[in-house]
Scaffold this motif. Structure first.
Motif, PDB file in Angstrom:
ATOM      1  N   ASP A   1       3.115  27.207 -37.812  1.00  0.00           N
ATOM      2  CA  ASP A   1       3.201  25.872 -38.382  1.00  0.00           C
ATOM      3  C   ASP A   1       2.223  25.838 -39.577  1.00  0.00           C
ATOM      4  O   ASP A   1       1.343  26.699 -39.679  1.00  0.00           O
TER       5      ASP A   1
ATOM      6  N   GLU B   1       0.807  22.442 -41.444  1.00  0.00           N
ATOM      7  CA  GLU B   1      -0.175  21.345 -41.387  1.00  0.00           C
ATOM      8  C   GLU B   1      -0.901  21.303 -40.045  1.00  0.00           C
ATOM      9  O   GLU B   1      -0.273  21.179 -39.000  1.00  0.00           O
ATOM     10  N   GLY B   2      -2.208  21.417 -40.095  1.00  0.00           N
ATOM     11  CA  GLY B   2      -3.006  21.391 -38.866  1.00  0.00           C
ATOM     12  C   GLY B   2      -3.142  22.767 -38.252  1.00  0.00           C
ATOM     13  O   GLY B   2      -3.826  22.946 -37.244  1.00  0.00           O
ATOM     14  N   THR B   3      -2.458  23.778 -38.840  1.00  0.00           N
ATOM     15  CA  THR B   3      -2.492  25.132 -38.282  1.00  0.00           C
ATOM     16  C   THR B   3      -3.023  26.134 -39.315  1.00  0.00           C
ATOM     17  O   THR B   3      -4.093  26.704 -39.138  1.00  0.00           O
TER      18      THR B   3
ATOM     19  N   THR C   1       0.834  26.233 -33.291  1.00  0.00           N
ATOM     20  CA  THR C   1       0.965  24.869 -33.807  1.00  0.00           C
ATOM     21  C   THR C   1      -0.190  24.007 -33.310  1.00  0.00           C
ATOM     22  O   THR C   1      -0.871  24.369 -32.361  1.00  0.00           O
ATOM     23  N   ASP C   2      -0.367  22.853 -33.977  1.00  0.00           N
ATOM     24  CA  ASP C   2      -1.390  21.898 -33.533  1.00  0.00           C
ATOM     25  C   ASP C   2      -0.788  20.774 -32.693  1.00  0.00           C
ATOM     26  O   ASP C   2      -1.515  19.967 -32.139  1.00  0.00           O
ATOM     27  N   VAL C   3       0.554  20.718 -32.634  1.00  0.00           N
ATOM     28  CA  VAL C   3       1.216  19.565 -32.005  1.00  0.00           C
ATOM     29  C   VAL C   3       1.815  19.956 -30.653  1.00  0.00           C
ATOM     30  O   VAL C   3       2.654  20.853 -30.579  1.00  0.00           O
TER      31      VAL C   3
HETATM   32 MG   LIG Z   1       1.293  20.870 -37.677  1.00  0.00          MG
END
Ligand SMILES: [Mg+2]
Length: 261
Positions: free
Chosen positions: A16, A18-20, A211-213
């Motif tokens: 991923d 964003e956030g990763t 991933t962050d989600v």
């Molecule tokens: Mg993300």
């Protein structure tokens, strides 16, 4: 945080963005403000060019569609500072784009114009794609172990290629074996991960998804992928249950991989 071992059968990493690989704030604090600040200038400069004409054409069709659907559209007020028809037309497009962005619309018309503006911004060096420091060295290590590396992000493939093609570490596109966006399906649907495994020609069990989600993690897991959740500054806080359920890393360097024979 301790290191996390991925299954020995792992042959591909799916990442991923964003956030990763990238701060979650990059889009909100860098990319979107760029559009708001340079929109009028971009339209004035490129107004007569085919690509810009096509973008404006798509936006106008979207406005007509919105009117038909009775969606709230900005009412254009007569602006005394605007004199020529071109200025008036540009002002209308600016108003509409800003309204769509404020409403967090994801229309194709909006995405096309944004994509073209970001291409200019990246290629001129005004924007550089942010990646966390541990990301590129880790990917190089994984590749040296024989791993394939893919991206799956809700940002378009074109946007992904700009981010990594003009990143803070230079053009690193050669490190990726392929890119996926929501054309393959939503990130919270397990079917999307099944399709990705099929597309890359690799059993889902051999893929590790980062991933962050947690909803994405769950979907990938349901498709049979191994999942590691990435904890970065500014990411959404995980619940205690999520923390207990998933392997967590705060840096890609914590991932332990076994070389492919
Ligand atoms: Mg993300």
């Amino acid at each position: 945080m301790a290191s996390v071992s991925v299954p020995a059968c792992t042959s591909a990493l799916l990442l991923d963005i964003e956030g990763t690989t990238t701060p979650i704030t990059f889009v909100k604090d860098i990319l979107f403000p760029y559009i708001r600040e340079h929109l009028e200038d971009h339209l004035s400069t490129h107004w007569e060019e085919d690509e810009c004409k096509q973008d404006v054409h798509l936006l106008k069709k979207q406005i007509e569609e919105d009117m038909r659907q009775n969606r709230a559209c900005p009412v254009h007020e007569v602006d005394q500072t605007v004199h020529t028809d071109e200025e008036k037309a540009i002002r209308e497009v600016v108003d509409n784009v800003l309204w769509q962005m404020a409403a967090d619309r994801k229309s194709t018309a909006l995405k096309c114009l944004q994509g073209h503006m970001w291409r200019v911004a990246y290629s001129s060096g005004r924007i550089k794609g942010e990646v966390y420091q541990d990301v590129i060295p880790s990917i190089r290590t994984w590749r040296s172990l024989g791993m394939k590396v893919y991206i799956y992000s809700s940002g378009s493939v074109e946007a992904q290629k700009l981010l990594f093609g003009y990143s803070v570490e230079g053009n690193v596109l050669e490190l990726f074996d392929g890119h996926f966006d929501t054309n393959i399906g939503a990130k919270v649907e397990s079917k999307s991960y099944e399709k990705i495994a099929e597309r890359i020609g690799c059993p889902a069990e051999e893929v590790t998804f980062l991933t962050d989600v947690s909803r994405e993690a769950k979907a990938a897991e349901e498709a049979g992928m191994n999942v590691v959740v990435v904890v970065r500054p500014g990411n959404m806080e995980l619940t205690d249950e999520e923390r207990a359920t998933y392997d967590l890393i705060t840096s890609f360097s914590q991932l332990q991989l076994t070389a492919r024979a």
